[in-house]
Design an enzyme around this catalytic site. Structure first.
Site, PDB file in Angstrom:
ATOM      1  N   ARG A  33       0.854  -1.182   0.000  1.00 15.00           N
ATOM      2  CA  ARG A  33       0.000   0.000   0.000  1.00 15.00           C
ATOM      3  C   ARG A  33       0.894   1.238   0.000  1.00 15.00           C
ATOM      4  O   ARG A  33       1.999   1.218   0.543  1.00 15.00           O
ATOM      5  CB  ARG A  33      -0.890   0.019   1.250  1.00 15.00           C
ATOM      6  CG  ARG A  33      -1.887   1.173   1.246  1.00 15.00           C
ATOM      7  CD  ARG A  33      -2.580   1.339   2.582  1.00 15.00           C
ATOM      8  NE  ARG A  33      -3.500   2.493   2.532  1.00 15.00           N
ATOM      9  CZ  ARG A  33      -4.061   3.041   3.580  1.00 15.00           C
ATOM     10  NH1 ARG A  33      -3.824   2.577   4.808  1.00 15.00           N
ATOM     11  NH2 ARG A  33      -4.879   4.081   3.444  1.00 15.00           N
ATOM     12  N   HIS A  34       0.418   2.299  -0.613  1.00 17.30           N
ATOM     13  CA  HIS A  34       1.157   3.563  -0.615  1.00 17.30           C
ATOM     14  C   HIS A  34       1.379   4.064   0.804  1.00 17.30           C
ATOM     15  O   HIS A  34       0.787   3.572   1.770  1.00 17.30           O
ATOM     16  CB  HIS A  34       0.396   4.621  -1.416  1.00 17.30           C
ATOM     17  CG  HIS A  34      -0.990   4.842  -0.901  1.00 17.30           C
ATOM     18  ND1 HIS A  34      -1.262   5.547   0.259  1.00 17.30           N
ATOM     19  CD2 HIS A  34      -2.200   4.442  -1.370  1.00 17.30           C
ATOM     20  CE1 HIS A  34      -2.566   5.578   0.480  1.00 17.30           C
ATOM     21  NE2 HIS A  34      -3.161   4.910  -0.494  1.00 17.30           N
ATOM     22  N   ARG A  37      -0.803   9.806   3.374  1.00 21.19           N
ATOM     23  CA  ARG A  37      -1.281  10.776   2.383  1.00 21.19           C
ATOM     24  C   ARG A  37      -2.238  11.773   3.010  1.00 21.19           C
ATOM     25  O   ARG A  37      -2.653  11.622   4.160  1.00 21.19           O
ATOM     26  CB  ARG A  37      -2.013  10.040   1.249  1.00 21.19           C
ATOM     27  CG  ARG A  37      -3.198   9.215   1.724  1.00 21.19           C
ATOM     28  CD  ARG A  37      -4.147   8.872   0.602  1.00 21.19           C
ATOM     29  NE  ARG A  37      -5.160   7.906   0.968  1.00 21.19           N
ATOM     30  CZ  ARG A  37      -6.264   8.170   1.669  1.00 21.19           C
ATOM     31  NH1 ARG A  37      -6.475   9.397   2.107  1.00 21.19           N
ATOM     32  NH2 ARG A  37      -7.148   7.224   1.930  1.00 21.19           N
ATOM     33  N   ARG A 101       0.005   9.239  -5.587  1.00 23.61           N
ATOM     34  CA  ARG A 101       0.543   8.710  -4.329  1.00 23.61           C
ATOM     35  C   ARG A 101       1.178   7.335  -4.491  1.00 23.61           C
ATOM     36  O   ARG A 101       2.133   7.006  -3.775  1.00 23.61           O
ATOM     37  CB  ARG A 101      -0.543   8.678  -3.255  1.00 23.61           C
ATOM     38  CG  ARG A 101      -1.786   7.859  -3.594  1.00 23.61           C
ATOM     39  CD  ARG A 101      -2.822   8.001  -2.493  1.00 23.61           C
ATOM     40  NE  ARG A 101      -4.068   7.315  -2.769  1.00 23.61           N
ATOM     41  CZ  ARG A 101      -5.070   7.846  -3.466  1.00 23.61           C
ATOM     42  NH1 ARG A 101      -4.955   9.065  -3.960  1.00 23.61           N
ATOM     43  NH2 ARG A 101      -6.195   7.163  -3.652  1.00 23.61           N
ATOM     44  N   ASP A 280      -4.885   0.161  -0.239  1.00 21.61           N
ATOM     45  CA  ASP A 280      -5.361  -0.743   0.804  1.00 21.61           C
ATOM     46  C   ASP A 280      -6.366  -1.749   0.239  1.00 21.61           C
ATOM     47  O   ASP A 280      -6.340  -2.938   0.572  1.00 21.61           O
ATOM     48  CB  ASP A 280      -5.973   0.032   1.970  1.00 21.61           C
ATOM     49  CG  ASP A 280      -6.991   1.078   1.535  1.00 21.61           C
ATOM     50  OD1 ASP A 280      -7.316   1.151   0.327  1.00 21.61           O
ATOM     51  OD2 ASP A 280      -7.465   1.846   2.399  1.00 21.61           O
TER      52      ASP A 280
END
Length: 420
Positions: A33-34, A37, A101, A280
């Site tokens: 996952r990034h 943010r 992102r 996610d």
């Protein structure tokens, strides 16, 4: 006394490490996952709007960059000696969703994984080098962004999910907080949309922004529960296998095919890692298709690792790990009815029911079924209408038909005594 759960974890990790030591690692899939943010959007009464965030909504923060850089360093340490110290374009391929992102997360991660050395240093004071990250437009994305749209069969599954007794019970249980948050934020919220408020409040709290008075710890906990429940409804909870075939099974299919291709010894094959930078929901969709879904939102930079091993006799096996805590080693994951060190053939067999053979056809099957039902209903209705029209016309014609006079008696004349 060591808790039983922790003891089991340590024993499982020891077994996995021993099994891995006896085999050769040949390929790795990494999905993460990034990083941290800014919120996706603000709610109507939110005191913080897009201008309050340095790069606007939905953008990777400096903290998110650090999280991904740390993950890259972790991967360097874990796979040092497997991956070359210097970046080699034949060894790794990186793909991301077409989102700022996730693209920036991939770049931050790679900065930690491949600090430039020797001839790759192009600026003496810059410990960074450009590495390609591939993507496709979101309108074409079927691999890393879930739920995938334009799938009537999945839409019907979600409609059926919302009609289950369990879903209705959840709606009743949380109706008060849904109403409260809706009134406070100035918007009409449902069980499927209230997570957006939690996301905004969560991001603001992570960046030390003050919350309104109505945002108590109890309210935040209920909103977190609703966020997790929403994920369960999307990918599990009801007919998880059928949902997986239409969602996470797309990614699982790609992974399984990649593992199968890499299992056969090939001295010309130089690819060692496939890196996927996503969201996610991507992680949870894959977990659902692997049937290891726990229903909790994975934290920023959570990382799913799938490793392929091969022994001297050529047989291959798969081991899975999930990293959702930077303070401990990734914990092993186990497919149902398979060992931690799962033979590739078993891995393929167990996951096959969660993968569609023809996604386009399976997605449209419900639509085609509804079309047939509509056509049949229209035909039946048309026939009934035709019969009704015929009946009405028959009655009208019968009433207007001229009489021959045979057997006709002027009853009225006889009744008044008029002679013929």
């Amino acid at each position: 006394m060591v808790p039983l759960a922790l003891l089991f974890f340590l024993m499982a990790a020891s077994v996995c490490e021993k099994a891995a030591a006896e085999k050769k690692l040949v390929f790795v899939v990494v999905l993460y996952r990034h990083g941290d943010r800014s919120p996706i959007k603000a709610y109507p009464t939110d005191p913080y709007q897009e201008s309050d965030w340095p790069q606007g909504f939905g953008q990777l923060s400096e903290e998110g960059m650090r999280q991904q850089y740390e993950l890259g360093q972790f991967l360097r340490k874990r796979y040092d000696g497997f991956l070359s110290q210097s970046y080699d374009r034949y060894e790794i391929v990186i793909r991301s969703t077409d989102s700022d992102r996730t693209l920036m997360s991939a770049e931050s991660n790679l900065a930690g994984l491949y600090p430039p050395t020797d001839q790759q240093v192009f600026m003496p004071d810059l410990k960074w080098q450009p590495i390609p990250v591939h993507t496709v437009s979101l309108s074409e994305e079927r691999l890393l962004k879930f739920p995938v749209g334009n799938c009537p069969a999945y839409d019907q599954l979600m409609k059926d999910t919302r009609e289950t007794e369990e879903y209705q019970n959840v709606l009743i249980k949380y109706q008060d907080v849904i109403t409260l948050v809706g009134n406070k934020t100035g918007q009409n919220l449902t069980l499927g949309t209230i997570w957006t408020v939690y996301d905004t409040l969560f991001c603001e709290s992570k960046h030390n922004m003050s919350a309104p008075d109505w945002v108590t710890p109890a309210v935040m906990e209920q909103l977190r529960e609703l966020r997790d429940l929403d994920f369960q409804f999307l990918f599990g909870f009801y007919k998880q296998r059928e949902k997986s075939r239409l969602q996470g099974g797309l990614l699982l299919d790609k992974i399984v095919k990649g593992l199968s291709n890499m299992a056969a010894p090939d001295p010309k094959q130089r690819l060692k890692m496939e890196m996927l930078s996503a969201h996610d929901s991507t992680v949870l969709a894959l977990h659902a298709s692997l049937d290891v879904l726990n229903g909790r939102q994975p934290p920023y930079a959570a990382c799913q690792i799938i490793e392929l091993y091969r022994d001297d006799n050529g047989s291959a096996s798969v081991m899975m790990f999930f990293r959702n805590d930077t303070t401990v080693e990734p914990y092993p994951q186990q497919l149902a009815s398979c060992s931690f060190d799962c033979p590739l053939e078993e891995f393929i067999r167990i996951t096959k029911p969660y993968i569609s053979d023809d996604w386009d056809k399976e997605c449209q099957e419900h639509s085609e079924g509804r079309d047939k039902e509509v056509i049949i209903s229209l035909v039946v209705a048309g026939c009934l209408l035709f019969l009704l029209v015929v009946a009405i016309l028959s009655v009208i014609c019968w009433r207007k038909r001229p009489f021959s006079g045979q057997g006709y008696h002027h009853v009225a004349s006889r009744e008044v005594g008029v002679e013929s």
